[in-house]
Design a protein around this motif. Sequence first.
Motif, PDB file in Angstrom:
ATOM      1  N   TYR A 101      -6.253  -6.264 -13.443  1.00 21.84           N
ATOM      2  CA  TYR A 101      -5.182  -5.336 -12.407  1.00 21.84           C
ATOM      3  C   TYR A 101      -6.021  -5.085 -11.665  1.00 21.84           C
ATOM      4  N   VAL A 102      -5.203  -3.555 -12.972  1.00 19.82           N
ATOM      5  CA  VAL A 102      -5.674  -1.900 -12.900  1.00 19.82           C
ATOM      6  C   VAL A 102      -6.992  -1.925 -12.231  1.00 19.82           C
ATOM      7  N   SER A 103      -8.422  -2.794 -13.036  1.00 17.99           N
ATOM      8  CA  SER A 103      -9.804  -2.460 -12.437  1.00 17.99           C
ATOM      9  C   SER A 103      -9.474  -2.965 -11.200  1.00 17.99           C
ATOM     10  N   GLN A 104      -8.850  -4.251 -10.170  1.00 18.43           N
ATOM     11  CA  GLN A 104      -8.352  -4.724  -9.111  1.00 18.43           C
ATOM     12  C   GLN A 104      -7.899  -3.413  -8.258  1.00 18.43           C
ATOM     13  N   GLY A 105      -7.219  -2.619  -8.775  1.00 14.89           N
ATOM     14  CA  GLY A 105      -6.665  -1.610  -8.015  1.00 14.89           C
ATOM     15  C   GLY A 105      -5.086  -1.951  -7.501  1.00 14.89           C
ATOM     16  N   ILE A 106      -4.660  -3.547  -8.079  1.00 17.48           N
ATOM     17  CA  ILE A 106      -3.595  -3.719  -7.809  1.00 17.48           C
ATOM     18  C   ILE A 106      -2.534  -2.980  -8.656  1.00 17.48           C
ATOM     19  N   LEU A 107      -2.636  -2.603  -9.802  1.00 18.09           N
ATOM     20  CA  LEU A 107      -2.104  -1.971 -10.750  1.00 18.09           C
ATOM     21  C   LEU A 107      -2.675  -0.106 -10.629  1.00 18.09           C
ATOM     22  N   SER A 108      -1.360   0.771 -11.044  1.00 18.44           N
ATOM     23  CA  SER A 108      -1.806   2.163 -11.032  1.00 18.44           C
ATOM     24  C   SER A 108      -1.525   2.346 -12.601  1.00 18.44           C
ATOM     25  N   ALA A 109      -1.803   1.326 -13.482  1.00 20.69           N
ATOM     26  CA  ALA A 109      -1.342   2.237 -15.170  1.00 20.69           C
ATOM     27  C   ALA A 109      -1.003   0.387 -15.271  1.00 20.69           C
ATOM     28  N   THR A 110      -1.418   0.589 -16.271  1.00 19.37           N
ATOM     29  CA  THR A 110      -0.928  -0.622 -17.852  1.00 19.37           C
ATOM     30  C   THR A 110      -0.928  -0.241 -19.062  1.00 19.37           C
ATOM     31  N   LEU A 111       0.293  -0.266 -20.171  1.00 26.63           N
ATOM     32  CA  LEU A 111       0.426   0.213 -21.395  1.00 26.63           C
ATOM     33  C   LEU A 111      -0.467  -0.594 -22.889  1.00 26.63           C
ATOM     34  N   GLN A 112      -0.869  -1.036 -22.935  1.00 28.62           N
ATOM     35  CA  GLN A 112      -1.218  -1.488 -23.727  1.00 28.62           C
ATOM     36  C   GLN A 112      -0.381  -2.178 -25.144  1.00 28.62           C
ATOM     37  N   TYR A 113       0.005  -4.103 -24.718  1.00 23.07           N
ATOM     38  CA  TYR A 113       1.092  -4.282 -26.552  1.00 23.07           C
ATOM     39  C   TYR A 113       0.325  -5.019 -26.571  1.00 23.07           C
ATOM     40  N   PRO A 114      -0.002  -4.665 -27.987  1.00 26.80           N
ATOM     41  CA  PRO A 114      -1.069  -5.935 -28.992  1.00 26.80           C
ATOM     42  C   PRO A 114      -0.163  -7.159 -29.040  1.00 26.80           C
ATOM     43  N   THR A 115      -0.950  -8.334 -29.554  1.00 26.99           N
ATOM     44  CA  THR A 115      -0.205  -9.492 -29.889  1.00 26.99           C
ATOM     45  C   THR A 115       0.389  -9.052 -31.485  1.00 26.99           C
ATOM     46  N   GLY A 116      -0.780  -8.367 -31.885  1.00 27.70           N
ATOM     47  CA  GLY A 116      -0.817  -8.362 -33.817  1.00 27.70           C
ATOM     48  C   GLY A 116      -0.542  -9.857 -34.187  1.00 27.70           C
ATOM     49  N   GLY A 117      -1.054 -10.874 -33.662  1.00 26.75           N
ATOM     50  CA  GLY A 117      -1.672 -12.376 -33.981  1.00 26.75           C
ATOM     51  C   GLY A 117      -2.269 -12.232 -35.580  1.00 26.75           C
ATOM     52  N   ALA A 118      -3.342 -11.412 -35.660  1.00 23.39           N
ATOM     53  CA  ALA A 118      -4.131 -11.422 -36.388  1.00 23.39           C
ATOM     54  C   ALA A 118      -4.163 -10.303 -37.622  1.00 23.39           C
TER      55      ALA A 118
ATOM     56  N   LYS B 240       0.905  -1.704  -0.462  1.00 25.35           N
ATOM     57  CA  LYS B 240       0.022   0.086   0.025  1.00 25.35           C
ATOM     58  C   LYS B 240       1.060   1.603   0.129  1.00 25.35           C
ATOM     59  N   ASN B 241       1.803   1.336   0.091  1.00 25.87           N
ATOM     60  CA  ASN B 241       3.011   2.242  -0.015  1.00 25.87           C
ATOM     61  C   ASN B 241       3.468   2.707  -1.255  1.00 25.87           C
ATOM     62  N   MET B 242       3.220   1.942  -2.189  1.00 26.10           N
ATOM     63  CA  MET B 242       3.788   2.428  -3.513  1.00 26.10           C
ATOM     64  C   MET B 242       2.890   1.550  -4.786  1.00 26.10           C
ATOM     65  N   LEU B 243       3.513   2.197  -5.926  1.00 26.36           N
ATOM     66  CA  LEU B 243       2.308   1.960  -6.786  1.00 26.36           C
ATOM     67  C   LEU B 243       3.215   1.136  -8.228  1.00 26.36           C
ATOM     68  N   PHE B 244       2.415   0.554  -8.931  1.00 24.92           N
ATOM     69  CA  PHE B 244       3.070  -0.669  -9.237  1.00 24.92           C
ATOM     70  C   PHE B 244       2.184  -0.224 -10.674  1.00 24.92           C
ATOM     71  N   VAL B 245       3.648   0.192 -11.807  1.00 27.43           N
ATOM     72  CA  VAL B 245       2.887  -0.030 -13.067  1.00 27.43           C
ATOM     73  C   VAL B 245       3.464  -0.754 -14.440  1.00 27.43           C
ATOM     74  N   GLY B 246       2.534  -0.729 -14.935  1.00 27.92           N
ATOM     75  CA  GLY B 246       3.324  -2.638 -16.317  1.00 27.92           C
ATOM     76  C   GLY B 246       2.930  -2.242 -17.279  1.00 27.92           C
ATOM     77  N   ILE B 247       3.327  -3.059 -18.623  1.00 26.20           N
ATOM     78  CA  ILE B 247       2.793  -2.869 -19.472  1.00 26.20           C
ATOM     79  C   ILE B 247       2.477  -4.726 -20.258  1.00 26.20           C
ATOM     80  N   ASP B 248       1.456  -4.729 -21.352  1.00 22.23           N
ATOM     81  CA  ASP B 248       1.010  -5.616 -21.798  1.00 22.23           C
ATOM     82  C   ASP B 248      -0.993  -5.672 -22.008  1.00 22.23           C
ATOM     83  N   ALA B 249      -1.238  -5.354 -20.360  1.00 26.63           N
ATOM     84  CA  ALA B 249      -2.670  -4.503 -20.625  1.00 26.63           C
ATOM     85  C   ALA B 249      -3.913  -5.944 -22.078  1.00 26.63           C
ATOM     86  N   LEU B 250      -3.716  -7.151 -21.536  1.00 25.19           N
ATOM     87  CA  LEU B 250      -4.861  -7.930 -21.746  1.00 25.19           C
ATOM     88  C   LEU B 250      -5.576  -7.503 -21.180  1.00 25.19           C
ATOM     89  N   PRO B 251      -6.894  -8.226 -21.361  1.00 25.30           N
ATOM     90  CA  PRO B 251      -7.992  -7.994 -20.106  1.00 25.30           C
ATOM     91  C   PRO B 251      -8.126  -8.877 -19.010  1.00 25.30           C
TER      92      PRO B 251
END
Length: 325
Positions: free
Chosen positions: A269-286, A252-263
């Motif tokens: 994690y952002v919705s649950q308040g675990i991460l403060s932010a995440t940036l989407q990294y699309p897979t490019g599969g399609a 609770k004393n710190m924030l967490f930021v990640g990358i990928d943003a899979l739903p």
Amino acid sequence: MKIGYSTLIRFSLAAAFSLLLAGCGQSTSTPQTASPPERSLKSTFTIGMSQCNLGEPWRVQMNEDIRKAADPQPGLTVVFKDAQNDTLKQRAHVEEFVSAGVDLLIISPKEAQPLTEPVAKAMNAGIPVIVLDRRLIGDRYTCFIGADNKKIGRAAGEWIKQKLGGKGTVVELKGLMTSTPGQDRHTGFREGIAGSAIEVIFEADMKWLEPDARKEMESALSRFNQIDLVYAHNDPGAHGAYLAAKAAGREKNMLFVGIDALPQEGVAYVSQGILSATLQYPTGGAEAIQTALKILKGESVPKEIVLGSRLFTKDNVATGGQVLP
Ligand code: FRU
């Protein structure tokens, strides 16, 4: 055993003939892809997909996106190989696809340097190659598809700078630094926080892996009493750091930021308040399958396809995040 004179002659003739054939083979195997008319005559195609590992949800999603895009295409088969995070195994997989004579190769390479040569050999054998997500060295491939990791890292840095009011202590948990997204997410981030009073007090290579991130974070926690934020190069890394902090009663004393943003991962994690932010990294599969179909039909494709990204925070997660400019 006795070998008769005529048998010997037959042997030497056969040997000379096969040498001649081998020679011919070599002279016609100059780097080139099959000509468009030749390709469009075919109605069935096999794509080899070399995935560096399936240990992380993001890569499972990439394969799933490829499968979903390929399934409705008549006559198209995708053969998947999982290198289980082993570079040597992935090199062997590429070689196997080349010997099997696939019509096209898609590769998401573990590391840049060691996979450059086998891919160049595939190109020399006339097999077009789409490189997905992590880059190789040089330009011996047909098309690269991926998001701009430097831009994503810079956006993370700028958001963090703003969130921390321009000062504070940060832990940076880096992705595998022999892979290009790790290098670019690092450089971009440092550009993003440049000129601020933010201090990176601890940095470590967690190789994209949640257990490694957790371990590295344990060392950071044992060394520093004040950590304001953890920037991890992917969401599994940010989650591993969160688990370490939670175990120490300090999450609770710190924030967490990640990358990928899979739903089902970072965005959740952002919705649950675990991460403060995440940036989407699309897979490019399609996009890889759409591009592959064009190549197989003999159409030209760009050398680079750059995918966009979005930023998710608690304020915008319910409305689908915000597109990175
Ligand atoms: C999965 C992964 C993702 C990351 C990507 C970078 O293996 O680590 O989390 O965004 O690879 O190549």
